[in-house]
Motif scaffolding. Structure first.
Motif, PDB file in Angstrom:
ATOM      1  N   ALA A 197      -6.058   3.067  -9.648  1.00 18.95           N
ATOM      2  CA  ALA A 197      -6.933   4.110  -9.110  1.00 18.95           C
ATOM      3  C   ALA A 197      -7.417   3.712  -7.720  1.00 18.95           C
ATOM      4  CB  ALA A 197      -8.123   4.334 -10.045  1.00 18.95           C
ATOM      5  N   ALA A 198      -7.689   2.422  -7.531  1.00 18.18           N
ATOM      6  CA  ALA A 198      -8.084   1.937  -6.210  1.00 18.18           C
ATOM      7  C   ALA A 198      -6.954   2.116  -5.209  1.00 18.18           C
ATOM      8  CB  ALA A 198      -8.495   0.466  -6.292  1.00 18.18           C
ATOM      9  N   VAL A 199      -5.725   1.853  -5.643  1.00 15.68           N
ATOM     10  CA  VAL A 199      -4.560   2.042  -4.770  1.00 15.68           C
ATOM     11  C   VAL A 199      -4.413   3.509  -4.393  1.00 15.68           C
ATOM     12  CG1 VAL A 199      -2.036   1.939  -4.657  1.00 15.68           C
ATOM     13  CG2 VAL A 199      -3.315   0.012  -5.587  1.00 15.68           C
ATOM     14  N   HIS A 200      -4.625   4.409  -5.339  1.00 14.70           N
ATOM     15  CA  HIS A 200      -4.529   5.843  -5.051  1.00 14.70           C
ATOM     16  C   HIS A 200      -5.528   6.246  -3.966  1.00 14.70           C
ATOM     17  CE1 HIS A 200      -2.360   7.497  -8.877  1.00 14.70           C
ATOM     18  NE2 HIS A 200      -1.884   6.320  -8.513  1.00 14.70           N
ATOM     19  N   ALA A 201      -6.780   5.862  -4.139  1.00 14.09           N
ATOM     20  CA  ALA A 201      -7.813   6.240  -3.169  1.00 14.09           C
ATOM     21  C   ALA A 201      -7.529   5.601  -1.807  1.00 14.09           C
ATOM     22  CB  ALA A 201      -9.184   5.825  -3.683  1.00 14.09           C
ATOM     23  N   TYR A 202      -7.185   4.330  -1.817  1.00 18.10           N
ATOM     24  CA  TYR A 202      -6.869   3.609  -0.573  1.00 18.10           C
ATOM     25  C   TYR A 202      -5.732   4.291   0.171  1.00 18.10           C
ATOM     26  CZ  TYR A 202      -4.577  -0.116   2.165  1.00 18.10           C
ATOM     27  OH  TYR A 202      -3.962  -0.843   3.154  1.00 18.10           O
ATOM     28  N   THR A 203      -4.714   4.712  -0.569  1.00 21.44           N
ATOM     29  CA  THR A 203      -3.535   5.311   0.053  1.00 21.44           C
ATOM     30  C   THR A 203      -3.859   6.657   0.687  1.00 21.44           C
ATOM     31  OG1 THR A 203      -2.082   4.173  -1.520  1.00 21.44           O
ATOM     32  CG2 THR A 203      -1.175   6.087  -0.368  1.00 21.44           C
ATOM     33  N   GLU A 204      -4.691   7.456   0.047  1.00 15.77           N
ATOM     34  CA  GLU A 204      -5.062   8.747   0.635  1.00 15.77           C
ATOM     35  C   GLU A 204      -5.798   8.570   1.956  1.00 15.77           C
ATOM     36  OE1 GLU A 204      -6.223  12.264  -1.624  1.00 15.77           O
ATOM     37  OE2 GLU A 204      -6.366  10.965  -3.386  1.00 15.77           O
ATOM     38  N   THR A 205      -6.729   7.619   1.989  1.00 15.81           N
ATOM     39  CA  THR A 205      -7.450   7.356   3.240  1.00 15.81           C
ATOM     40  C   THR A 205      -6.507   6.795   4.290  1.00 15.81           C
ATOM     41  OG1 THR A 205      -9.440   6.857   1.962  1.00 15.81           O
ATOM     42  CG2 THR A 205      -9.429   6.186   4.270  1.00 15.81           C
ATOM     43  N   LEU A 206      -5.622   5.903   3.874  1.00 16.78           N
ATOM     44  CA  LEU A 206      -4.658   5.303   4.793  1.00 16.78           C
ATOM     45  C   LEU A 206      -3.814   6.379   5.470  1.00 16.78           C
ATOM     46  CD1 LEU A 206      -3.610   2.405   5.636  1.00 16.78           C
ATOM     47  CD2 LEU A 206      -1.789   2.772   3.954  1.00 16.78           C
ATOM     48  N   ALA A 207      -3.354   7.336   4.684  1.00 15.82           N
ATOM     49  CA  ALA A 207      -2.538   8.417   5.238  1.00 15.82           C
ATOM     50  C   ALA A 207      -3.302   9.194   6.304  1.00 15.82           C
ATOM     51  CB  ALA A 207      -2.081   9.353   4.124  1.00 15.82           C
ATOM     52  N   ALA A 208      -4.583   9.448   6.057  1.00 10.92           N
ATOM     53  CA  ALA A 208      -5.399  10.193   7.021  1.00 10.92           C
ATOM     54  C   ALA A 208      -5.605   9.400   8.304  1.00 10.92           C
ATOM     55  CB  ALA A 208      -6.752  10.541   6.394  1.00 10.92           C
ATOM     56  N   GLU A 209      -5.694   8.070   8.194  1.00  6.57           N
ATOM     57  CA  GLU A 209      -5.955   7.243   9.364  1.00  6.57           C
ATOM     58  C   GLU A 209      -4.703   6.955  10.194  1.00  6.57           C
ATOM     59  OE1 GLU A 209      -9.831   4.796   7.587  1.00  6.57           O
ATOM     60  OE2 GLU A 209      -7.894   3.778   7.773  1.00  6.57           O
ATOM     61  N   LEU A 210      -3.532   7.066   9.580  1.00  7.60           N
ATOM     62  CA  LEU A 210      -2.303   6.672  10.274  1.00  7.60           C
ATOM     63  C   LEU A 210      -1.495   7.840  10.832  1.00  7.60           C
ATOM     64  CD1 LEU A 210      -0.961   3.815   7.943  1.00  7.60           C
ATOM     65  CD2 LEU A 210      -2.336   3.619  10.035  1.00  7.60           C
ATOM     66  N   VAL A 211      -1.861   9.058  10.488  1.00  4.20           N
ATOM     67  CA  VAL A 211      -1.053  10.199  10.887  1.00  4.20           C
ATOM     68  C   VAL A 211      -0.915  10.298  12.400  1.00  4.20           C
ATOM     69  CG1 VAL A 211      -3.013  11.804  10.836  1.00  4.20           C
ATOM     70  CG2 VAL A 211      -0.674  12.678  10.533  1.00  4.20           C
ATOM     71  N   GLU A 212      -1.969   9.936  13.138  1.00  3.76           N
ATOM     72  CA  GLU A 212      -1.906  10.061  14.600  1.00  3.76           C
ATOM     73  C   GLU A 212      -0.976   9.031  15.244  1.00  3.76           C
ATOM     74  OE1 GLU A 212      -5.421   8.301  16.880  1.00  3.76           O
ATOM     75  OE2 GLU A 212      -6.318   8.804  14.925  1.00  3.76           O
ATOM     76  N   PHE A 213      -0.573   8.029  14.466  1.00  9.58           N
ATOM     77  CA  PHE A 213       0.345   7.016  14.997  1.00  9.58           C
ATOM     78  C   PHE A 213       1.791   7.287  14.596  1.00  9.58           C
ATOM     79  CE2 PHE A 213      -3.762   4.836  14.408  1.00  9.58           C
ATOM     80  CZ  PHE A 213      -4.008   4.478  15.729  1.00  9.58           C
ATOM     81  N   GLY A 214       2.033   8.404  13.950  1.00 12.96           N
ATOM     82  CA  GLY A 214       3.386   8.739  13.529  1.00 12.96           C
ATOM     83  C   GLY A 214       3.867   7.943  12.331  1.00 12.96           C
TER      84      GLY A 214
END
Length: 289
Positions: A157-174
């Motif tokens: 569950a921690a990995v799921h939440a971490y991954t969603e935030t990660l996706a939001a933070e990395l989108v601008e870097f392609g």
């Protein structure tokens, strides 16, 4: 290097999904840096070794040690396109018996290891403004009432939440992020060795559920090779994924779909039951703001 030939970095490749994924990636013509905790654990022999580099990595090593290994991996072919955080472990225990010590042991691999490996490659991907991070989640997040597997479900569950935030933070870097959520596939599961106090009150529950978990493996119908074929399709935009948008969530298997749907239904019923009072909690217009 052929521009169509990508480089994958895959953790936990001695068994299960990781081992299968290495074979499938190589069969597509890509290159792989495969990690294991001990070199003798890597047993794939019928593959093109010229496009395979095997290295030792225990994801529970320190953050600095993981960064050194990441640089070594990048140096093999000059870059890494796809990072697959596949390494994981299951620590079955009754929650009260395992306590926070068991949680730390479980999270060290499944959560902190994922974070350290991901962070080790992000500067490389940000500089290139390209790359894909693939995380392995679990359907147990939506079936967390399975006794003895609470620590494992919590880590995922921690990995799921971490991954969603990660996706939001990395989108601008392609940089793309994919959360793979498999459930009930017939793969070998690495179980952590952890000594914990066994409380007599739980003897019947623990012993009975341990026996059921051992027997359940015999009835699992999910084909892990088919699951990993789809993952490669999605990451490469080929086969069954051709023409489809790249997803954040990749839900794999009948059990995962069934348990996610049941989880959503239960959550929706609870929301509907309490909506009239749960939403009526703002400050009164005449009260203090």
């Amino acid at each position: 290097m052929d521009d169509q030939c990508k480089v994958w970095f895959i953790t936990g490749t001695s068994t299960g999904f990781g081992k299968i994924l290495v074979s499938l990636v190589l069969s597509r013509g890509d290159r792989v840096v495969a990690t294991v905790r001990n070199l003798e654990d890597f047993t794939l022999t019928d593959v093109d070794r010229s496009r395979l580099h095997v290295m030792i990595l225990d994801v529970t090593e320190s953050e600095d040690e993981v960064k050194v290994k990441a640089q070594e991996a990048i140096g093999v072919w000059g870059h890494v396109d796809f990072v697959v955080n596949n390494a994981g472990v299951t620590l079955p225990c009754v929650l009260e018996e395992g306590g926070s010590k068991a949680a730390l042991a479980q999270f060290q691999t499944n959560v902190f290891g994922v974070m350290n490996v991901t962070n080790a490659f992000l500067p490389h991907m940000r500089d290139r403004r390209s790359g894909t991070i693939i995380q392995m989640g679990s359907r147990s997040v939506w079936k967390a009432d399975t006794r003895l597997l609470g620590m494992y479900a919590a880590s995922k569950a921690a990995v799921h939440a971490y991954t969603e935030t990660l996706a939001a933070e990395l989108v601008e870097f392609g940089i793309r992020v994919l959360l793979v959520v498999p459930g009930l596939f017939r793969t070998a599961t690495r179980t952590a060795d952890f000594a914990y106090e066994r409380l007599p009150a739980y003897d019947s529950l623990r012993d009975g559920d341990e026996a059921m978990l051992r027997q359940a493996w015999r009835h699992i119908t999910g084909d892990p090779r088919k699951a990993m074929e789809l993952v490669v399709d999605v990451v490469r935009g080929e086969g069954k994924a051709e023409g489809k948008d790249f997803p954040l969530w990749l839900i794999l298997g009948r059990a995962t779909h069934a348990h996610l749907r049941a989880h959503c239904d239960t959550l929706r019923r609870s929301m509907d039951t309490w909506v009239d009072v749960a939403r009526d909690l703002d400050f009164d217009e005449a009260g203090d703001a």
